[in-house]
Design an enzyme around this catalytic site. Structure first.
Site, mmCIF file in Angstrom:
data_model
loop_
_atom_site.group_PDB
_atom_site.id
_atom_site.type_symbol
_atom_site.label_atom_id
_atom_site.label_comp_id
_atom_site.label_asym_id
_atom_site.label_seq_id
_atom_site.Cartn_x
_atom_site.Cartn_y
_atom_site.Cartn_z
ATOM 1 N N ASP A 1 7.391 11.707 0.281
ATOM 2 C CA ASP A 1 6.093 11.397 0.893
ATOM 3 C C ASP A 1 5.791 12.392 2.008
ATOM 4 O O ASP A 1 6.678 12.735 2.790
ATOM 5 C CB ASP A 1 6.112 9.974 1.490
ATOM 6 C CG ASP A 1 6.106 8.902 0.406
ATOM 7 O OD1 ASP A 1 5.983 9.251 -0.785
ATOM 8 O OD2 ASP A 1 6.224 7.713 0.758
ATOM 9 N N LYS B 1 -2.688 2.815 -0.937
ATOM 10 C CA LYS B 1 -2.804 3.114 -2.369
ATOM 11 C C LYS B 1 -2.179 1.952 -3.129
ATOM 12 O O LYS B 1 -0.977 1.712 -3.014
ATOM 13 C CB LYS B 1 -2.086 4.426 -2.691
ATOM 14 C CG LYS B 1 -2.264 4.870 -4.143
ATOM 15 C CD LYS B 1 -1.651 6.262 -4.358
ATOM 16 C CE LYS B 1 -1.769 6.675 -5.814
ATOM 17 N NZ LYS B 1 -0.489 7.089 -6.369
ATOM 18 N N HIS C 1 11.942 10.296 -4.374
ATOM 19 C CA HIS C 1 11.881 9.022 -5.093
ATOM 20 C C HIS C 1 10.860 9.101 -6.227
ATOM 21 O O HIS C 1 10.048 10.030 -6.291
ATOM 22 C CB HIS C 1 11.569 7.862 -4.131
ATOM 23 C CG HIS C 1 10.304 8.034 -3.342
ATOM 24 N ND1 HIS C 1 10.217 8.884 -2.257
ATOM 25 C CD2 HIS C 1 9.071 7.476 -3.462
ATOM 26 C CE1 HIS C 1 9.001 8.835 -1.756
ATOM 27 N NE2 HIS C 1 8.270 7.985 -2.476
ATOM 28 N N HIS D 1 9.022 12.744 -6.009
ATOM 29 C CA HIS D 1 8.345 13.393 -4.884
ATOM 30 C C HIS D 1 8.926 12.849 -3.574
ATOM 31 O O HIS D 1 9.591 11.822 -3.567
ATOM 32 C CB HIS D 1 6.835 13.097 -4.921
ATOM 33 C CG HIS D 1 6.526 11.654 -4.684
ATOM 34 N ND1 HIS D 1 6.748 10.681 -5.643
ATOM 35 C CD2 HIS D 1 6.046 10.990 -3.595
ATOM 36 C CE1 HIS D 1 6.406 9.495 -5.164
ATOM 37 N NE2 HIS D 1 5.992 9.650 -3.922
#
Length: 354
Positions: A236, A215, A290, A234
């Site tokens: 990962d 991404k 993060h 969020h």
């Protein structure tokens, strides 16, 4: 020309607006913690994201090798994020990856729209912006390009950028090198848990099934950066995430109750431990919360590669070796797809309860 569902953040940013639309303004409780990231990055005091030198990870000298692994283990257990240096991927290749992605984002908007994704129909690969599909209806100050880059036989090259002409070649080479680096890291993390060297690699799908999804995040300059986020907080879902960036700060980690800004370390690759490894290690390795901040002065671009297990084939749960009477399993068994759904559901509930 394909019309986009959401306005691209790039077109908003370049329209000359002085104040950002309300959908981009974060909730009041979040705003108190958003500062000037360019200033934050210059500060010398406070905790620092660990820098891990991988030069000796395969050293012939057992003692030297063990020391390197122990540093990796400590960073994975205490932080769950680290800046990798001497990781074996050449500065030249990393520069080529950065140039290729940057050139794509410099294309006129209508050119980029030819690669637009269509999330409603499940076509998630391609050029996009976040849709307001979360409960709070919030948007993030970024556009992105998302595509599966490894294994090579699973790629859909028809949606990869044709401009610049070396995009596919450069990105493919980088993906191959990252895949080898992922194996090296997974081996060391396995050994540090007292497991066989190939165990974590096998548990996340091995060479055939572990997917590398890239991404490219494009964060335009923001007229009111203290009100917005490039990416909201969020963890990962991946096993590991590897991040390159264009040396513009923006990444923040929630460490010991405070948001810490990651320094820009030249030629490093940032690596996150994702939820998948946290679950398999029964919480011994951490998946850290993060987020990404934006700024007024500089465009930030980052290249995140998420190493993900197959969605349905593997049941993720703490490995038996990580569980004991005093350390019961902290996570119920779920497929990767179920884990993602569980997180989305929890987030929706949180949003609705605000």
């Amino acid at each position: 020309m394909v019309t986009s569902v959401a306005p691209r953040v790039e077109s908003l940013a370049s329209s000359g607006i002085q104040s950002i639309p309300k959908e981009y303004i974060r909730p009041q409780e979040e705003l108190t913690s958003i500062g000037n990231v360019l200033e934050e990055e210059k500060k010398e005091e406070g905790p620092r994201v660990p820098t891990i030198d991988l030069k000796e990870i395969d050293s012939e000298d057992n003692e030297v090798r063990q020391r390197c692994r122990q540093e990796l283990k400590k960073a994975a257990m205490e932080w769950g994020v680290m800046q990798l240096v001497n990781h074996g991927i050449s500065d030249e290749l990393m520069d080529r990856v950065r140039k290729a992605g940057q050139k794509f984002f410099e294309l006129p908007l209508e050119e980029k729209e030819k690669y637009a994704n269509d999330q409603d129909s499940g076509k998630i690969q391609g050029y996009g912006s976040k849709l307001a599909n979360n409960a709070s209806g919030q948007l993030e100050w970024e556009d992105y390009f998302f595509h599966l880059v490894y294994p090579e036989e699973k790629r859909d090259l028809s949606i990869w950028p044709k401009t610049p002409s070396d995009y596919t070649e450069v990105t493919s080479e980088y993906a191959r090198e990252l895949r080898a680096l992922a194996s090296k890291i997974l081996s060391a993390l396995s050994l540090c848990l007292g497991l066989e060297e190939g165990r974590l690699e096998k548990e996340v799908g091995g060479l055939e099934e572990l997917l590398l999804q890239m991404k490219i995040n494009y964060y335009p300059k923001c007229p009111q950066p203290e009100l917005a986020l490039g990416v909201e907080a969020h963890t990962d879902v991946s096993a590991l995430t590897f991040i390159l960036h264009n040396m513009v700060p923006g990444l923040q980690l929630f460490y010991e109750g405070k948001w810490i800004t990651a320094k820009c370390v030249p030629n490093s690759i940032i690596m996150h431990i994702g939820d998948t490894i946290e679950i398999l290690s029964n919480g011994k390795y951490k998946s850290i919360l993060h987020r990404g901040l934006v700024n007024k002065e500089k465009v930030r671009i980052s290249w995140a590669v998420f190493c993900e297990p197959p969605k349905e084939k593997i049941i993720l749960k703490p490995l038996p070796e990580t569980v004991s009477e005093t350390e019961p399993p902290l996570y119920p068994p779920r497929t990767f797809a179920q884990h993602i759904q569980h997180k989305l559901f929890r987030k929706t509930q949180d949003g609705l309860s605000k």
